[in-house]
Design an enzyme around this catalytic site. Structure first.
Site, short mmCIF file in Angstrom:
data_model
loop_
_atom_site.label_atom_id
_atom_site.label_comp_id
_atom_site.label_asym_id
_atom_site.label_seq_id
_atom_site.Cartn_x
_atom_site.Cartn_y
_atom_site.Cartn_z
CE LYS A 108 -16.45 49.47 -12.72
NZ LYS A 108 -15.91 48.97 -11.43
CE LYS A 132 -13.26 39.96 -17.02
NZ LYS A 132 -13.34 39.68 -15.57
CE LYS A 144 -9.59 41.48 -10.69
NZ LYS A 144 -10.71 41.20 -11.59
CB THR A 228 -20.31 37.68 -12.32
OG1 THR A 228 -19.98 39.02 -11.96
CG2 THR A 228 -19.12 37.06 -13.03
CG ASN A 259 -21.26 36.92 -6.70
OD1 ASN A 259 -21.04 36.96 -7.91
ND2 ASN A 259 -22.29 37.54 -6.16
CB SER A 388 -19.47 47.32 -12.75
OG SER A 388 -19.25 46.58 -11.58
N1 GLU Z 1 -14.14 41.61 -10.44
C1 GLU Z 1 -15.06 41.49 -11.51
C2 GLU Z 1 -14.34 40.98 -12.75
O1 GLU Z 1 -13.31 40.36 -12.68
C3 GLU Z 1 -15.87 42.75 -11.73
C4 GLU Z 1 -15.10 43.97 -12.05
C5 GLU Z 1 -15.93 45.26 -12.07
O2 GLU Z 1 -17.12 45.19 -11.92
O3 GLU Z 1 -15.31 46.31 -12.24
O4 GLU Z 1 -14.82 41.11 -13.84
#
Ligand code: GLU
Length: 454
Positions: A108, A132, A144, A228, A259, A388
């Site tokens: 993810k 994370k 990513k 977030t 955001n 998410s």
């Molecule tokens: N881009 C966000 C992060 O760095 C969200 C990632 C997601 O929701 O998968 O945590």
């Protein structure tokens, strides 16, 4: 507990102590000591990730085999995307997707559009997603994606064609049970809608669970847009309660007004914290009486998405913003904003990392030795991926929750994650940064070990 903040190295295992030995040089007054870093102050994000990973691996005594597995990403896909630009020319963009680990579940992580995107940045960001998700306690690995481009110079049509080309190139990488993208820097619900549309067309069936952060009408989740920033504020409040800092007595500065930054600032303000400084890549503003965040957001939205020209505060530089005499600093912009070069100038007692990788390892050491409490990115900004996960669950079950329900669950998740990392920090008497890595690494290593290898 307080003892540790006064003598931050107290009780730290010997090998760790050596790697962050304090060097002091007297400055102005005898009482004032200026810390300097003894670790490499790398601004390469992958190296910066590995520096912390290594310290955590040592603390838990991670065996060499698992260390090797988790150090490197399991997959790196690089694609060239030829896109027809509005003027008829063809421009080739480099796109990446890195799957760091799938030990805990499908990978993810978001997709970013930025001129700074390269393989090392995406590799670091993918690993950070693994840690994370483990900390947030959601059943995902980490990934990513990114495209090296300058979205500010591109038309909506060009962005749409590039997003669709990237989705097509990654159509065998993405999958509801394989790899699930989401928004990141310079992407949002609009791009996620293009991804779900392109993927659904290619696979011959509507597949909302392929991506999160979608618009509501395409299976997005209530609460995802704010998740977030909301989580950044929740983790700040958790830290403040441990440190006995009262919200109505605290001032904050927020770097970045996309955001994450703007929503964090909004929630700080709602919690009673006075937000005296805000910034984006175009300008920074200070107002001792507190900035009206709603006004700043409205101004940005009516001003091509940027803060430049905002009248609600006095114009300062980005450096001055970071060095403001505040209690809380939330770097929510991008990597390497606080390094060994400016860490000594930070006045905040509490740093909450809304961005991924805003502080270098050199800065970590100086801040830690200065008694600053830092809530690391892989904990502080985990609210986004947590919601998410709720979005993905809703897409899979076809049952949708109210915003109240989502926020309640997300807050509970964030508070638990904070407490878990806090406990590790107390147990080993280490910084919250290293504690977060220790917590995540223990969990991912256990899963990696039990899944085995060829
Ligand atoms: N881009 C966000 C992060 O760095 C969200 C990632 C997601 O929701 O998968 O945590």
């Amino acid at each position: 507990m307080l003892f540790r903040y006064i003598f931050p190295n107290f009780g730290v295992p010997k090998e760790i102590k050596n790697s962050m030995a304090i060097t002091t040089i007297s400055k102005k007054s005898k009482l004032k000591q200026q810390q300097i870093t003894t670790v490499k102050d790398s601004t390469n994000p992958f190296e910066a990730m590995i520096q912390r990973f290594d310290v955590a691996a040592k603390i838990i005594g991670l065996e060499h085999d698992v260390y090797e597995v988790l150090k490197n990403p399991s997959k790196l896909i690089e694609v060239s995307l030829p896109i027809k630009m509005d003027d008829g020319s063809i421009k080739v963009f480099e796109g990446y997707r890195v799957i760091h680990s799938t030990a805990l579940g499908p990978s993810k992580g978001g997709i970013r559009y930025s001129p700074a995107v390269d393989a090392d940045e995406v590799k670091a960001l993918a690993a950070w997603m693994t840690w994370k998700c483990a900390i947030a306690d959601i059943p995902y690995g980490g990934a990513k994606g990114g495209i090296n481009c300058d979205p500010r110079t591109m038309s909506v049509g060009e962005l749409e064609r590039m997003t669709r080309a990237y989705t097509a190139a990654m159509s065998d990488v993405f999958g509801v049970d394989k790899d699930i993208p989401a928004p990141d820097m310079n992407t949002g619900p609009r791009e996620m809608a293009w991804i779900v549309d392109e993927f659904s067309k290619l696979k011959g069936g509507f597949t909302p669970g392929i991506v999160t952060g979608k618009p509501l009408h395409l299976g997005g989740s209530l609460g995802r847009v704010e998740a977030t920033g909301r989580g950044v504020c929740t983790s700040a409040l958790e830290a403040m309660s441990k440190l006995k800092m009262k919200a109505d007595k605290c001032k904050a500065a927020v770097q970045g007004f996309g955001n994450v930054g703007s929503i964090s600032a909004k929630h700080f303000e709602a919690a009673g914290i006075k937000v005296v400084g805000i910034s984006d890549h175009t300008a920074a503003y200070y107002n001792a009486k507190g900035i009206d965040i709603e006004k700043a957001i409205a101004y940005r939205d009516s001003n091509k998405g940027v803060l430049k020209g905002f009248k609600g505060g006095e114009l300062i530089t980005n450096e001055e913003l970071l060095e403001l005499k505040v209690d809380i600093l939330a770097p929510c912009a991008t990597e390497n904003q606080i390094t060994a070069a400016n860490a000594n100038k930070i006045h905040a007692k509490l740093i909450v990392e809304g961005a991924n990788g805003p502080c270098t390892a050199g800065a970590d050491e100086i801040l830690h030795n200065n008694g600053v409490i830092l809530i690391p990115d892989i904990l502080a900004n985990g609210g986004g991926v947590t919601v998410s996960y709720f979005e993905w669950v809703q897409n899979r079950t076809g049952y949708y929750y109210s915003e109240e329900e989502i926020n309640k669950r997300a807050d509970r998740w964030m508070k638990q994650a904070f407490q878990n990392v806090w406990n590790v920090s107390t147990k080993y008497k280490i910084s919250m940064r290293i504690a977060a890595y220790v917590f995540a690494l223990e969990k991912v290593a256990t899963a990696t070990r039990s899944r085995g290898a060829y």
